[in-house]
Design an enzyme around this catalytic site. Sequence first.
Site, short mmCIF file in Angstrom:
data_model
loop_
_atom_site.label_atom_id
_atom_site.label_comp_id
_atom_site.label_asym_id
_atom_site.label_seq_id
_atom_site.Cartn_x
_atom_site.Cartn_y
_atom_site.Cartn_z
N THR A 20 -0.27 4.02 -2.71
CA THR A 20 -1.20 5.00 -3.17
C THR A 20 -2.26 5.17 -2.21
O THR A 20 -2.94 4.59 -1.65
CB THR A 20 -2.02 4.52 -4.48
OG1 THR A 20 -0.75 3.88 -5.34
CG2 THR A 20 -2.73 5.37 -5.19
N GLU A 44 1.79 0.95 -11.28
CA GLU A 44 3.25 1.25 -10.96
C GLU A 44 3.88 2.40 -11.64
O GLU A 44 5.00 2.59 -12.04
CB GLU A 44 3.97 -0.01 -11.04
CG GLU A 44 3.53 -0.95 -9.96
CD GLU A 44 4.68 -1.84 -10.18
OE1 GLU A 44 5.56 -1.86 -10.05
OE2 GLU A 44 3.89 -3.37 -9.73
N PRO A 59 -6.17 7.90 -1.94
CA PRO A 59 -7.11 8.56 -2.73
C PRO A 59 -6.65 9.65 -3.45
O PRO A 59 -7.04 10.03 -4.52
CB PRO A 59 -8.28 8.54 -1.82
CG PRO A 59 -8.13 7.68 -0.70
CD PRO A 59 -6.59 7.59 -0.59
N THR A 64 2.28 6.00 -13.96
CA THR A 64 1.82 6.32 -15.46
C THR A 64 2.93 6.48 -16.40
O THR A 64 3.92 6.56 -16.01
CB THR A 64 0.71 7.51 -15.50
OG1 THR A 64 1.69 8.62 -15.15
CG2 THR A 64 -0.25 7.45 -14.57
N THR A 122 -3.82 -3.76 -5.01
CA THR A 122 -4.05 -5.20 -5.22
C THR A 122 -3.86 -6.17 -3.97
O THR A 122 -3.08 -6.00 -3.35
CB THR A 122 -3.01 -5.57 -6.13
OG1 THR A 122 -3.02 -4.42 -7.14
CG2 THR A 122 -3.19 -6.94 -7.07
N GLY A 166 0.74 -1.16 0.06
CA GLY A 166 0.01 -0.24 0.00
C GLY A 166 0.84 1.50 0.10
O GLY A 166 1.39 1.63 1.02
C1 LIG Z 1 -5.70 -2.31 -11.16
C2 LIG Z 1 -4.50 -1.25 -10.39
C3 LIG Z 1 -4.15 -1.79 -9.31
C4 LIG Z 1 -3.20 -1.11 -8.60
N1 LIG Z 1 -2.48 -1.54 -7.59
C5 LIG Z 1 -1.73 -0.85 -6.44
C6 LIG Z 1 -1.02 -1.37 -5.66
O1 LIG Z 1 -1.15 -2.82 -5.25
N2 LIG Z 1 -0.58 -0.82 -4.50
C7 LIG Z 1 -0.47 0.76 -4.73
O2 LIG Z 1 0.26 1.25 -4.23
N3 LIG Z 1 -0.94 1.37 -5.86
C8 LIG Z 1 -1.66 0.56 -6.69
N4 LIG Z 1 -2.27 0.97 -7.76
C9 LIG Z 1 -2.12 2.71 -8.04
C10 LIG Z 1 -1.54 3.06 -9.17
O3 LIG Z 1 -0.15 2.94 -8.82
C11 LIG Z 1 -2.01 4.61 -9.38
O4 LIG Z 1 -3.31 4.56 -10.03
C12 LIG Z 1 -0.98 5.19 -10.31
O5 LIG Z 1 0.17 5.42 -9.68
C13 LIG Z 1 -1.61 6.60 -10.88
O6 LIG Z 1 -2.06 7.37 -9.68
P1 LIG Z 1 -3.57 7.81 -9.80
O7 LIG Z 1 -4.20 7.07 -10.20
O8 LIG Z 1 -3.83 8.56 -8.41
O9 LIG Z 1 -3.47 9.01 -10.90
P2 LIG Z 1 -2.96 10.49 -10.84
O10 LIG Z 1 -1.55 10.64 -10.17
O11 LIG Z 1 -4.17 11.51 -10.16
O12 LIG Z 1 -2.88 10.96 -12.22
C14 LIG Z 1 -3.88 11.54 -13.17
C15 LIG Z 1 -2.98 11.92 -14.72
O13 LIG Z 1 -2.44 13.04 -14.27
C16 LIG Z 1 -0.84 12.66 -14.83
N5 LIG Z 1 -0.02 13.16 -13.98
C17 LIG Z 1 0.10 13.30 -12.56
N6 LIG Z 1 1.38 13.83 -12.32
C18 LIG Z 1 1.93 14.30 -13.24
C19 LIG Z 1 3.21 15.11 -13.53
N7 LIG Z 1 4.18 15.52 -12.64
N8 LIG Z 1 3.32 15.24 -15.02
C20 LIG Z 1 2.53 14.98 -16.07
N9 LIG Z 1 1.43 14.24 -15.76
C21 LIG Z 1 0.95 13.94 -14.55
C22 LIG Z 1 -1.19 11.09 -14.75
O14 LIG Z 1 0.12 10.73 -15.47
C23 LIG Z 1 -2.37 10.64 -15.16
O15 LIG Z 1 -2.36 10.81 -16.41
C24 LIG Z 1 -3.00 0.32 -8.78
C25 LIG Z 1 -4.05 0.84 -9.71
C26 LIG Z 1 -4.67 -0.05 -10.45
C27 LIG Z 1 -5.69 0.73 -11.55
#
Ligand SMILES: Cc1cc2nc3c(=O)[nH]c(=O)nc-3n(C[C@H](O)[C@H](O)[C@H](O)COP(=O)(O)OP(=O)(O)OC[C@H]3O[C@@H](n4cnc5c(N)ncnc54)[C@H](O)[C@@H]3O)c2cc1C
Length: 379
Positions: A126, A363, A128, A365, A158, A124
């Site tokens: 990430t 992991e 909200p 984007t 996950t 964990g």
């Molecule tokens: C199916 C699934 C499994 C997952 N499993 C895990 C897990 O086991 N453990 C865990 O900790 N997390 C997990 N995650 C979380 C995952 O790592 C995050 O969703 C991911 O890091 C993106 O964070 P966010 O969803 O908050 O998007 P945000 O960070 O809000 O990003 C939104 C958009 O803004 C862009 N953005 C953000 N900052 C910048 C920047 N500085 N420059 C340019 N663009 C930017 C992003 O690229 C994206 O397009 C999981 C996610 C999913 C969907």
Amino acid sequence: MEAVATENQTLIAQMVRDFGAQYIQPHIMEWDESQEFPRDVFSRLGELGLMGVLVPTEYGGAGFGYPEYVTAIAGLARIDGSIGLSMAAHNSLCTGHILQHASEAQKQQYLPRLASGEWLGAWGLTEPNTGSDAGNMRTTAVRDGDAFVLNGAKNFITHGKSGDVAVVIARTGEVGDSHGMTAFIVERGTPGFAAGRKENKLGMRASETTEMIFTDCRVPAANVIGAVGEGFVQSLKVLDGGRISIAALSLGIAQGALEAAIQYSKERQQFNQPISQFQGIAFKLADMATEIEAARLLTYRAAEMKDAGLNVNRESAMAKLYASEVSVRVANEAVQIFGGYGYTKDYPVEKFYRDAKLCTIGEGTSEIQKLVIARTLLK
Ligand SMILES: Cc1cc2nc3c(=O)[nH]c(=O)nc-3n(C[C@H](O)[C@H](O)[C@H](O)COP(=O)(O)OP(=O)(O)OC[C@H]3O[C@@H](n4cnc5c(N)ncnc54)[C@H](O)[C@@H]3O)c2cc1C
């Protein structure tokens, strides 16, 4: 699948292929439709050594290296991305964090159960409100006697519900201080630790993704991994390896979509000939195969560098960025080659298309991978 596979990789690929045909293939769409997380599959994968691929044999693992790990994940994802994702998250993140950063006593306590598949791991980081910006996390861990008290929520985790143990990163210092976060081992059943909402996802639907909620959750100080304040820096290192596994996941999905598209293009007749005879379709297949091969080379290169103990910060980001974008493009073209049938659940490419998209997000984007790569170029 590999350009030049070693004997171990060939054996693993065959083992995964046989396993998938028996235990995964018959249930893929049933699990996908109902979002069922097939926990027993991971016990079986544990019997094959695939829940502790990188864990040394003295802790009950398979003791393989990253190239073998890539082969195993890609092989599973070629059949079902969800199983590949869960296997990768368990191995790279929870187990990987303990393997790389925990004390000897913690390794002996947790690795054998994780590596055998008896226990499932979660990780964990990430929250909200902090995904890409994970260093700004708000979940707190406050020292109280011989324990830390955790409060806050992690999301998109996950195995956030089914995980028997989680590595959780929480704030022990100031916001904005990269040394103000600490990693804890938290066992399921610890009072104050609960699973929250399960996500209803576009793809990877058989891989469980839920919130983890901490309410005055007391975690023994003995469960701190490494030193207080090292949690975020440890996590970045864990992600360097984890990203190779997401590149492998991307490769497997792309390979599965390509194979399905090749087969279909030879069978589907239009204008009195197989559609593979149209140059417009054959060129798509050629582009797909070439991009997959390039992604494969980047992924195995990062894997080999990681095994050699080199810094793979840039190489794992490049492999993950390129392979995940290729996976989305290849799955998209595969749906196109299937035409209307590709848009239905009667053929596998619809699911590859949905599953592939996760790879450009989880992991880190694609945008974050570019930040990581650019930072190494501009420093
Ligand atoms: C199916 C699934 C499994 C997952 N499993 C895990 C897990 O086991 N453990 C865990 O900790 N997390 C997990 N995650 C979380 C995952 O790592 C995050 O969703 C991911 O890091 C993106 O964070 P966010 O969803 O908050 O998007 P945000 O960070 O809000 O990003 C939104 C958009 O803004 C862009 N953005 C953000 N900052 C910048 C920047 N500085 N420059 C340019 N663009 C930017 C992003 O690229 C994206 O397009 C999981 C996610 C999913 C969907």
